[in-house]
Design a protein around this motif. Sequence first.
Motif, mmCIF file in Angstrom:
data_model
loop_
_atom_site.group_PDB
_atom_site.id
_atom_site.type_symbol
_atom_site.label_atom_id
_atom_site.label_comp_id
_atom_site.label_asym_id
_atom_site.label_seq_id
_atom_site.Cartn_x
_atom_site.Cartn_y
_atom_site.Cartn_z
ATOM 1 N N MET A 1 -2.650 26.917 57.472
ATOM 2 C CA MET A 1 -2.626 28.375 57.377
ATOM 3 C C MET A 1 -1.430 28.885 58.167
ATOM 4 S SD MET A 1 -4.688 30.071 55.499
ATOM 5 C CE MET A 1 -4.765 31.697 56.243
ATOM 6 N N PRO A 2 -0.398 29.334 57.473
ATOM 7 C CA PRO A 2 0.812 29.788 58.163
ATOM 8 C C PRO A 2 0.750 31.258 58.545
ATOM 9 C CG PRO A 2 1.175 29.800 55.804
ATOM 10 C CD PRO A 2 -0.247 29.315 56.017
ATOM 11 N N GLY A 3 1.638 31.643 59.418
ATOM 12 C CA GLY A 3 1.826 33.056 59.696
ATOM 13 C C GLY A 3 2.843 33.620 58.715
ATOM 14 N N GLN A 4 2.937 34.927 58.668
ATOM 15 C CA GLN A 4 3.947 35.566 57.822
ATOM 16 C C GLN A 4 4.274 36.931 58.412
ATOM 17 O OE1 GLN A 4 4.200 35.247 53.378
ATOM 18 N NE2 GLN A 4 3.550 37.381 53.456
ATOM 19 N N SER A 5 5.546 37.188 58.601
ATOM 20 C CA SER A 5 5.968 38.460 59.182
ATOM 21 C C SER A 5 6.539 39.375 58.112
ATOM 22 C CB SER A 5 7.017 38.215 60.277
ATOM 23 O OG SER A 5 8.118 37.490 59.751
ATOM 24 N N ALA A 6 6.661 40.634 58.456
ATOM 25 C CA ALA A 6 7.234 41.613 57.536
ATOM 26 C C ALA A 6 8.754 41.528 57.571
ATOM 27 C CB ALA A 6 6.781 43.018 57.916
ATOM 28 N N LEU A 7 9.369 41.817 56.453
ATOM 29 C CA LEU A 7 10.824 41.838 56.381
ATOM 30 C C LEU A 7 11.340 43.147 56.971
ATOM 31 C CD1 LEU A 7 11.345 40.484 52.752
ATOM 32 C CD2 LEU A 7 11.695 39.240 54.893
ATOM 33 N N GLU A 8 12.328 43.035 57.844
ATOM 34 C CA GLU A 8 12.894 44.238 58.445
ATOM 35 C C GLU A 8 14.390 44.090 58.696
ATOM 36 O OE1 GLU A 8 11.107 42.931 62.805
ATOM 37 O OE2 GLU A 8 11.332 45.032 62.327
ATOM 38 N N ILE B 1 -9.300 29.936 58.978
ATOM 39 C CA ILE B 1 -9.045 30.962 57.967
ATOM 40 C C ILE B 1 -9.851 32.212 58.297
ATOM 41 C CG2 ILE B 1 -9.216 31.522 55.507
ATOM 42 C CD1 ILE B 1 -8.920 28.484 54.971
ATOM 43 N N LYS B 2 -11.121 32.026 58.640
ATOM 44 C CA LYS B 2 -11.967 33.161 59.006
ATOM 45 C C LYS B 2 -11.459 33.813 60.296
ATOM 46 C CE LYS B 2 -16.455 32.658 58.360
ATOM 47 N NZ LYS B 2 -17.824 32.081 58.338
ATOM 48 N N TRP B 3 -11.008 32.983 61.227
ATOM 49 C CA TRP B 3 -10.456 33.517 62.481
ATOM 50 C C TRP B 3 -9.273 34.444 62.185
ATOM 51 C CZ3 TRP B 3 -11.498 32.222 67.819
ATOM 52 C CH2 TRP B 3 -10.574 32.742 68.721
ATOM 53 N N LEU B 4 -8.355 33.986 61.339
ATOM 54 C CA LEU B 4 -7.181 34.798 61.020
ATOM 55 C C LEU B 4 -7.550 36.021 60.185
ATOM 56 C CD1 LEU B 4 -4.492 32.037 60.349
ATOM 57 C CD2 LEU B 4 -4.894 33.369 62.424
ATOM 58 N N ASN B 5 -8.594 35.910 59.364
ATOM 59 C CA ASN B 5 -9.093 37.091 58.652
ATOM 60 C C ASN B 5 -9.473 38.183 59.646
ATOM 61 O OD1 ASN B 5 -8.932 35.786 56.157
ATOM 62 N ND2 ASN B 5 -11.093 35.235 56.122
ATOM 63 N N VAL B 6 -10.299 37.796 60.626
ATOM 64 C CA VAL B 6 -10.820 38.762 61.601
ATOM 65 C C VAL B 6 -9.696 39.296 62.482
ATOM 66 C CG1 VAL B 6 -12.350 39.058 63.586
ATOM 67 C CG2 VAL B 6 -13.126 37.757 61.593
ATOM 68 N N TYR B 7 -8.844 38.395 62.963
ATOM 69 C CA TYR B 7 -7.754 38.829 63.842
ATOM 70 C C TYR B 7 -6.846 39.834 63.139
ATOM 71 C CZ TYR B 7 -3.233 38.854 66.117
ATOM 72 O OH TYR B 7 -2.055 39.268 66.682
ATOM 73 N N ILE C 1 -1.913 34.587 65.167
ATOM 74 C CA ILE C 1 -0.904 34.448 64.119
ATOM 75 C C ILE C 1 -1.033 35.621 63.147
ATOM 76 C CG2 ILE C 1 -0.123 33.053 62.173
ATOM 77 C CD1 ILE C 1 -0.971 30.580 63.662
ATOM 78 N N SER C 2 0.003 36.406 63.060
ATOM 79 C CA SER C 2 -0.015 37.555 62.155
ATOM 80 C C SER C 2 0.317 37.117 60.733
ATOM 81 C CB SER C 2 0.993 38.610 62.609
ATOM 82 O OG SER C 2 0.631 39.141 63.864
ATOM 83 N N ILE C 3 -0.418 37.667 59.800
ATOM 84 C CA ILE C 3 -0.148 37.445 58.382
ATOM 85 C C ILE C 3 0.035 38.824 57.765
ATOM 86 C CG2 ILE C 3 -0.991 36.495 56.206
ATOM 87 C CD1 ILE C 3 -2.683 34.545 57.863
ATOM 88 N N MET C 4 1.280 39.188 57.545
ATOM 89 C CA MET C 4 1.607 40.537 57.095
ATOM 90 C C MET C 4 2.213 40.514 55.700
ATOM 91 S SD MET C 4 3.509 41.652 60.644
ATOM 92 C CE MET C 4 3.733 43.376 60.205
ATOM 93 N N ARG C 5 2.025 41.578 54.980
ATOM 94 C CA ARG C 5 2.787 41.755 53.749
ATOM 95 C C ARG C 5 4.267 41.816 54.125
ATOM 96 N NH1 ARG C 5 0.386 43.879 49.020
ATOM 97 N NH2 ARG C 5 2.476 44.625 48.515
ATOM 98 N N THR C 6 5.119 41.248 53.313
ATOM 99 C CA THR C 6 6.542 41.295 53.635
ATOM 100 C C THR C 6 7.081 42.723 53.572
ATOM 101 O OG1 THR C 6 6.990 40.704 51.322
ATOM 102 C CG2 THR C 6 7.054 38.931 52.953
ATOM 103 N N ASP C 7 6.407 43.589 52.837
ATOM 104 C CA ASP C 7 6.830 44.993 52.759
ATOM 105 C C ASP C 7 5.985 45.886 53.668
ATOM 106 O OD1 ASP C 7 4.462 44.830 51.372
ATOM 107 O OD2 ASP C 7 5.218 45.695 49.507
ATOM 108 N N ASP C 8 5.359 45.305 54.675
ATOM 109 C CA ASP C 8 4.439 46.054 55.533
ATOM 110 C C ASP C 8 5.128 47.215 56.247
ATOM 111 O OD1 ASP C 8 1.729 46.150 57.055
ATOM 112 O OD2 ASP C 8 3.220 46.088 58.658
ATOM 113 N N ILE C 9 6.284 46.973 56.848
ATOM 114 C CA ILE C 9 6.955 48.029 57.611
ATOM 115 C C ILE C 9 7.441 49.135 56.677
ATOM 116 C CG2 ILE C 9 8.923 48.541 59.109
ATOM 117 C CD1 ILE C 9 8.635 45.755 60.281
ATOM 118 N N VAL C 10 7.947 48.751 55.522
ATOM 119 C CA VAL C 10 8.374 49.746 54.537
ATOM 120 C C VAL C 10 7.185 50.594 54.093
ATOM 121 C CG1 VAL C 10 9.252 50.051 52.193
ATOM 122 C CG2 VAL C 10 10.360 48.428 53.722
ATOM 123 N N ASN C 11 6.049 49.950 53.867
ATOM 124 C CA ASN C 11 4.860 50.692 53.438
ATOM 125 C C ASN C 11 4.339 51.613 54.536
ATOM 126 O OD1 ASN C 11 4.870 49.561 50.893
ATOM 127 N ND2 ASN C 11 3.483 47.897 51.445
#
Length: 587
Positions: free
Chosen positions: A206-213, A405-411, A441-451
Amino acid sequence: MMKRMAGLIFVLLMVFVSACGNNGGNNTSNETTGNNTAASGNNAAATTDNAAATNDAAAETETVAPADPFGKYPELVEFTTIRPTMNNPKFPEGESYEDNVFNKFMEEKLNVKPKFVWMAPQDGDAYKKKLDLSIGGNDIPDVFQIVGKNITEVQATVKRLVEADMIEDLTSAYDKYASPAIKEAFASADNRGLDLYKIDGKLYGMPGQSALEGMNFVWVRDDWRKKLNLPEPKTLEDVEAIAKAFKDSDPAGKGTTVPLAMQMQTETDGLFGPGFIFDQFDAYPRLFYKDASGSVVYGGIQPQIKDSLKVIADLYKNGEIEKDFALKDTGQLQELLASGRAGIVGQAWWGVWYPLFMTLQNVPDADWKPYAIPAKNGKLNMGATNTSNTVLVVKKGFKYPELPIKWLNVYNANRDTEWWVKTSQDKYKDANEKATIWSGISIMRTDDIVNQAKDIVAAVNGEKDPATLPFKNNDAFTNIKKFIDELQSQPQAASKNLLQWQNTRSWYDAMGSAAKLESNVVYSAFDGTTPTMEKKLTALNELQMKAYHKIIMGKADADQEFDQFVSDWKAQGGDDILKEINEALSK
């Protein structure tokens, strides 16, 4: 099966009782008895078939309860783990990596608790080296995080574990337990983050994913632009026209104006580099990416780079870029910006927070404003490295492979809530280590900051109810609303209302304008190193900078110099690097 057998036995018993009753109550002939017995047998068979059919239907309609991505375990689940730490961490009183409010929150939500086998600093490879020893000794914990200098290094560790059959295939667990928000986040980048940790189509982490900025914005001294009655820039040509106007009018006075401040000492498009110009031509000078054929190419030798360099060369020739731009380091550029003599600079969306605010300290009337300039294709082009460089994996045979997976869901569902944000800001105010949670570990939409920016702008403009904004955006909304409605028309509005100005220029103007444009993101295809890279990449980068400088300064014919550079780059190790990358990716 047991239900069906019980039904069958019940029917047979009823047939047996019925048959006994008939024989005992009727003094009939053998023929009659035989007929009745036959009839009873037929009825029994029919009843048995009906019962079996009924039980089959019941079995088919009996559904298993769907997996709950946020489901709490009925009994406490303790799992062994390890974690990377920072050097010399300082916590609030009563807090530690082992015992903290965030881990307690997770225990309350999921009824799970980490038991730390060991910890080691992430800096200096201490954590990675200790993990390598654990893997070599076949002594790994139930769930753990893999980190590395780059994605390729992390992938290599995952592959090693898979080949040794030491970690779980999480494909099914992800499909069942990943929350809709997590799945949407990965889907925003076409599941690139997940694909990085798949082997033979199976997901092993389960990887992390950051928003593009990393979009490049053109920051303009808007007080100068307005004073000269210049239109807001919408194209690269508009930016060039503003630079020329700043050169001709010298708003800083005494010939000290620097129309376009630019740093290009050792990096092609660094912090204050001409990245916004390269973007205009879909050019990415330090990126290894896949072309239309699927092969990896090096952006620095592509034809569109030459077109970009010619534009920069014209700016240099016209005196709109400093003659010593190639010698300036980051500190010198910051001094230039602080002095108030610069008119245009390429910077990220957060540039107003650092270092552009320093201009206001020396020039209280100054005002920087960002502009997102679409390329010829009408899109906001940007190059990007892959968005995941860490991953959680599960030991083979661990009873609860879905746990991380559940841990990252909740976090990820709670990290932006009022309680979480305030706890981080208040309780951890003076701590140098704020990430005490076992796995944040943050899992963000890549367009999170734009949104986020899109929603903030809509709320400020009265198109969205501000009450629907997430807690983390409340301050930005309040500051922007106040600046736009009350403060921006006042003298020295920026310097006297710094926080409101910074929020407005970054969220409302920069990311808000980016949100109106379609993005064209070109991802790096390879972020690791190869044998030839280790030996020759530094020299190749120097070769690249030397050629770029010569073209910009007009010391050589642009076409001839660029073509010669491309030939030299390939011959001096570039072709070998590309071959090694393509071979590595094909495995």
